[in-house]
Design a protein around this motif. Sequence first.
Motif, PDB file in Angstrom:
ATOM      1  N   MET A 138       0.667  -0.617  -0.213  1.00 50.51           N
ATOM      2  CA  MET A 138      -0.142   0.188   0.017  1.00 50.51           C
ATOM      3  C   MET A 138       0.915   1.138   0.019  1.00 50.51           C
ATOM      4  N   ARG A 140       3.655   1.490  -1.285  1.00 44.30           N
ATOM      5  CA  ARG A 140       4.012   1.835  -2.673  1.00 44.30           C
ATOM      6  C   ARG A 140       3.667   2.073  -3.993  1.00 44.30           C
ATOM      7  N   TRP A 141       1.815   2.093  -3.404  1.00 48.76           N
ATOM      8  CA  TRP A 141       0.907   2.439  -4.734  1.00 48.76           C
ATOM      9  C   TRP A 141       0.822   3.860  -4.284  1.00 48.76           C
ATOM     10  N   ARG A 142       0.715   4.582  -2.535  1.00 47.23           N
ATOM     11  CA  ARG A 142       0.432   5.706  -2.152  1.00 47.23           C
ATOM     12  C   ARG A 142       1.319   6.782  -3.061  1.00 47.23           C
ATOM     13  N   ASN A 144       3.150   6.250  -5.793  1.00 50.03           N
ATOM     14  CA  ASN A 144       2.613   6.278  -6.934  1.00 50.03           C
ATOM     15  C   ASN A 144       1.026   6.729  -7.171  1.00 50.03           C
ATOM     16  N   VAL A 146      -1.570   6.549  -5.799  1.00 51.08           N
ATOM     17  CA  VAL A 146      -3.008   5.645  -5.266  1.00 51.08           C
ATOM     18  C   VAL A 146      -3.682   6.355  -4.470  1.00 51.08           C
ATOM     19  N   ASP A 271      -1.071  -5.149  -6.843  1.00 44.62           N
ATOM     20  CA  ASP A 271       0.110  -4.489  -7.719  1.00 44.62           C
ATOM     21  C   ASP A 271       0.503  -5.243  -9.253  1.00 44.62           C
ATOM     22  N   LEU A 274      -2.055  -3.070 -11.018  1.00 44.32           N
ATOM     23  CA  LEU A 274      -2.371  -1.154 -11.126  1.00 44.32           C
ATOM     24  C   LEU A 274      -0.633  -1.277 -12.006  1.00 44.32           C
ATOM     25  N   LEU A 280       1.797   1.779 -12.043  1.00 40.52           N
ATOM     26  CA  LEU A 280       3.662   1.390 -10.804  1.00 40.52           C
ATOM     27  C   LEU A 280       4.634   1.654 -12.361  1.00 40.52           C
TER      28      LEU A 280
END
Length: 280
Positions: A138, A140-142, A144, A146, A271, A274, A280
């Motif tokens: 999560m 990592r997503w933020r 990028n 998200v 992941d 995305l 990502l």
Amino acid sequence: MKNHEELRGGFRTHENEIESATTVPSSEELVQAWQKYHDKDTVFELSNGMFGVYELPDKQPSAIISLDLCEVLRETGPSLTRMYGHSDTDFLHHYGEYYGDAVLGEDAQVKRSYLLPLLMQYDHVQPVPFSDSIAAFMRRWRANGVYIIANTSTLPGCEIDTVRFLSKHYSQTMQGILLPRNHDGNGTTTKAGILQYTAEQISARTNYDMQNIPAVAIEDAHHHAIGYVESPADVQVIMPAYSWNEPLEGIEDITRVEQQLGTLDSFIAADNYLVERGIL
């Protein structure tokens, strides 16, 4: 800290005692709790009869992810069945229509309404296995762009301790919490509906486009998943495979993910999704 025997022994079926065991926060108190536990100065509450709080993104989000909590990020069902001497494996076989019906027996819903807020209060509800790895995904997503928000139908009285739980086990991952009050599918507000309303509120406050970006829901419950795919929004649903969501296998926009590493496998699948979308 109270143990299982003390909590179980304190159960009563009288409605006034159940109500006294649960304290439902106001919207203002929910905002204050999010500010306190997540160290945020500016947090907004939902209006129009909806319950939840959210932060504003600091730039145009690349995607939005709606996260269920029970049996996705925390072990709500097993926390109940363990009180009655059942193992985590037993939970999968005694799930019933609601959490642990076959284990809780008579007055199961009344028992849940009394016990779950106390289990949350005394930290008897644990995160799922590999929660550190899930939190790393999560973050990592933020990083990028998200936008991630919790979307849970947790029972009344669990709200503040849920906010605290998220700060303890999944810090710096989410940007708010939505509480549609629809754990059994009989409520008037769906998870898809409250997510859409929140996206509209964010757009109105920021001018960011929250409606035409990829949307993902990680969700285990049958009725919530159907609500997402039947909504006007284009939402990809990723489901940790449990026996109760098996009938959804093969439905368009729903991907059931078999669990080799628990619900972490669903976050790996999200992941990959995305990455495929170029986020990502």
